[in-house]
Motif scaffolding. Structure first.
Motif, PDB file in Angstrom:
ATOM      1  N   ILE A   8       0.855  -1.185   0.000  1.00 42.39           N
ATOM      2  CA  ILE A   8       0.000   0.000   0.000  1.00 42.39           C
ATOM      3  C   ILE A   8       0.890   1.234   0.000  1.00 42.39           C
ATOM      4  CG2 ILE A   8      -1.784   1.301   1.230  1.00 42.39           C
ATOM      5  CD1 ILE A   8      -2.822  -1.320   0.126  1.00 42.39           C
ATOM      6  N   ASN A   9       0.852   1.968  -1.081  1.00 40.82           N
ATOM      7  CA  ASN A   9       1.692   3.174  -1.211  1.00 40.82           C
ATOM      8  C   ASN A   9       3.169   2.878  -0.905  1.00 40.82           C
ATOM      9  OD1 ASN A   9      -0.631   4.624  -1.849  1.00 40.82           O
ATOM     10  ND2 ASN A   9      -0.998   5.206   0.272  1.00 40.82           N
ATOM     11  N   GLY A  10       3.626   1.722  -1.385  1.00 43.37           N
ATOM     12  CA  GLY A  10       5.036   1.367  -1.236  1.00 43.37           C
ATOM     13  C   GLY A  10       5.403   0.702   0.067  1.00 43.37           C
ATOM     14  N   LYS A  11       4.418   0.453   0.933  1.00 45.26           N
ATOM     15  CA  LYS A  11       4.694  -0.201   2.213  1.00 45.26           C
ATOM     16  C   LYS A  11       3.840  -1.450   2.336  1.00 45.26           C
ATOM     17  CE  LYS A  11       5.959   4.093   4.610  1.00 45.26           C
ATOM     18  NZ  LYS A  11       5.722   4.968   5.786  1.00 45.26           N
ATOM     19  N   TYR A  12       4.475  -2.558   2.765  1.00 44.25           N
ATOM     20  CA  TYR A  12       3.748  -3.814   2.880  1.00 44.25           C
ATOM     21  C   TYR A  12       2.949  -3.868   4.185  1.00 44.25           C
ATOM     22  CZ  TYR A  12       5.895  -5.890  -1.218  1.00 44.25           C
ATOM     23  OH  TYR A  12       6.263  -6.155  -2.513  1.00 44.25           O
ATOM     24  N   ASN A  38       2.938   8.860   4.377  1.00 45.71           N
ATOM     25  CA  ASN A  38       3.622   9.232   5.624  1.00 45.71           C
ATOM     26  C   ASN A  38       2.793   8.936   6.866  1.00 45.71           C
ATOM     27  OD1 ASN A  38       1.741  11.234   5.321  1.00 45.71           O
ATOM     28  ND2 ASN A  38       3.189  12.936   5.291  1.00 45.71           N
ATOM     29  N   ASN A  39       1.533   8.511   6.672  1.00 50.55           N
ATOM     30  CA  ASN A  39       0.709   8.112   7.818  1.00 50.55           C
ATOM     31  C   ASN A  39       0.751   6.602   8.059  1.00 50.55           C
ATOM     32  OD1 ASN A  39      -0.232  10.624   8.683  1.00 50.55           O
ATOM     33  ND2 ASN A  39      -1.929  10.626   7.230  1.00 50.55           N
ATOM     34  N   ILE A  40       1.354   5.864   7.138  1.00 51.68           N
ATOM     35  CA  ILE A  40       1.486   4.417   7.353  1.00 51.68           C
ATOM     36  C   ILE A  40       2.701   4.194   8.241  1.00 51.68           C
ATOM     37  CG2 ILE A  40       1.738   2.155   6.250  1.00 51.68           C
ATOM     38  CD1 ILE A  40       0.416   3.269   3.776  1.00 51.68           C
ATOM     39  N   PHE A  54      -5.375  -0.740  14.036  1.00 47.91           N
ATOM     40  CA  PHE A  54      -4.087  -0.122  14.360  1.00 47.91           C
ATOM     41  C   PHE A  54      -2.996  -0.693  13.466  1.00 47.91           C
ATOM     42  CE2 PHE A  54      -6.696  -0.390  18.177  1.00 47.91           C
ATOM     43  CZ  PHE A  54      -6.697   0.928  18.619  1.00 47.91           C
ATOM     44  N   ILE A  55      -2.136   0.180  12.964  1.00 50.29           N
ATOM     45  CA  ILE A  55      -0.971  -0.267  12.208  1.00 50.29           C
ATOM     46  C   ILE A  55       0.191  -0.439  13.181  1.00 50.29           C
ATOM     47  CG2 ILE A  55       0.731   0.378  10.460  1.00 50.29           C
ATOM     48  CD1 ILE A  55      -1.475   1.868   8.983  1.00 50.29           C
ATOM     49  N   ARG A  56       0.785  -1.621  13.183  1.00 54.67           N
ATOM     50  CA  ARG A  56       1.933  -1.910  14.050  1.00 54.67           C
ATOM     51  C   ARG A  56       3.101  -2.362  13.178  1.00 54.67           C
ATOM     52  NH1 ARG A  56       0.211   0.988  18.177  1.00 54.67           N
ATOM     53  NH2 ARG A  56      -1.614   0.131  19.241  1.00 54.67           N
ATOM     54  N   PHE A  62       4.423  -3.972   8.139  1.00 50.67           N
ATOM     55  CA  PHE A  62       3.347  -3.393   8.934  1.00 50.67           C
ATOM     56  C   PHE A  62       2.220  -4.410   9.096  1.00 50.67           C
ATOM     57  CE2 PHE A  62       5.648   0.169   7.164  1.00 50.67           C
ATOM     58  CZ  PHE A  62       5.779   1.011   8.267  1.00 50.67           C
ATOM     59  N   GLN A  63       1.833  -4.616  10.329  1.00 51.15           N
ATOM     60  CA  GLN A  63       0.783  -5.577  10.666  1.00 51.15           C
ATOM     61  C   GLN A  63      -0.460  -4.795  11.089  1.00 51.15           C
ATOM     62  OE1 GLN A  63       1.202  -9.384  11.531  1.00 51.15           O
ATOM     63  NE2 GLN A  63      -0.964  -9.123  11.118  1.00 51.15           N
TER      64      GLN A  63
END
Length: 203
Positions: A8-12, A38-40, A54-56, A62-63
């Motif tokens: 998602i937007n370059g982040k898994y 930048n919010n991920i 919640f993103i952890r 990121f889980q």
């Protein structure tokens, strides 16, 4: 249990849930795709329907986690999103079935209940507008006068999962709606004009 993984937007971001909930997982990913990159980050939260997710961050992955409704959702989280997504499925399915736009309810919103009424077969749920923040507007009472009482108690909405889980699916209905249950079966869904939408569905 299946582990879904998507960029998602370059982040898994990893989501864990039962296989049959993949359509709900896809909806969740669609919501996440609208988050600015930048919010991920670790600790970011987003409410989707009933649940706050919640993103952890764990080892550069990121889980997505949710409150643990099986224990204490105010203090504990789980990476198994099955229950959260099952609730989303149940509530959205009911709204589609009667073709109604829902009103959000959060797991931590209060439900007012006539004391000991949840053990009765014939009950009704009625939702009123104009409530304070944290109050769902839902009241649960007795259909039969002999079961009625003026004594009230309040529960968090998520607590119904353990007490009478079949009620969960109707909680996203709009204000001024009423639902009548006999045991686990919906007998009527009345809108603000007292039209029985459930009767139309059954025809």
């Amino acid at each position: 249990m299946r582990k879904f993984k998507r960029s998602i937007n370059g982040k898994y971001i990893v989501i864990k849930a039962e296989e049959e909930l993949e359509p709900q997982v896809n909806v969740l990913y669609q919501v996440l795709s609208n988050i600015e990159t930048n919010n991920i980050i670790d600790g970011y939260s987003i409410q989707v329907g009933w649940t706050v997710y919640f993103i952890r961050e764990v080892s550069d992955i990121f889980q997505l986690k949710a409150p643990n409704f099986s224990t204490n959702p105010f203090e504990e989280e789980t990476n198994d999103l099955t229950i959260a997504l099952w609730i989303q499925l149940q509530q959205s399915h009911l709204l589609r079935k009667i073709n109604v736009e829902g009103e959000i309810i959060k797991f931590s919103d209060k439900v007012v209940i006539a004391k000991n009424i949840l053990q009765k077969s014939d009950i009704y749920l009625q939702r009123s507008d104009g409530q304070e923040k944290g109050d769902s507007g839902w009241y649960i009472g007795a259909v039969n006068d002999e079961d009625d009482t003026d004594d009230l108690e309040a529960f968090y909405a998520y607590q119904l999962l353990k007490i009478r889980p079949e009620l969960i699916k109707v909680l996203a209905l709009p204000y001024e709606y009423m639902v009548v249950f006999n045991d686990d079966e919906i007998k009527a869904v009345l809108n603000a004009e007292d039209d029985d939408l459930w009767d139309i569905v059954d025809e």
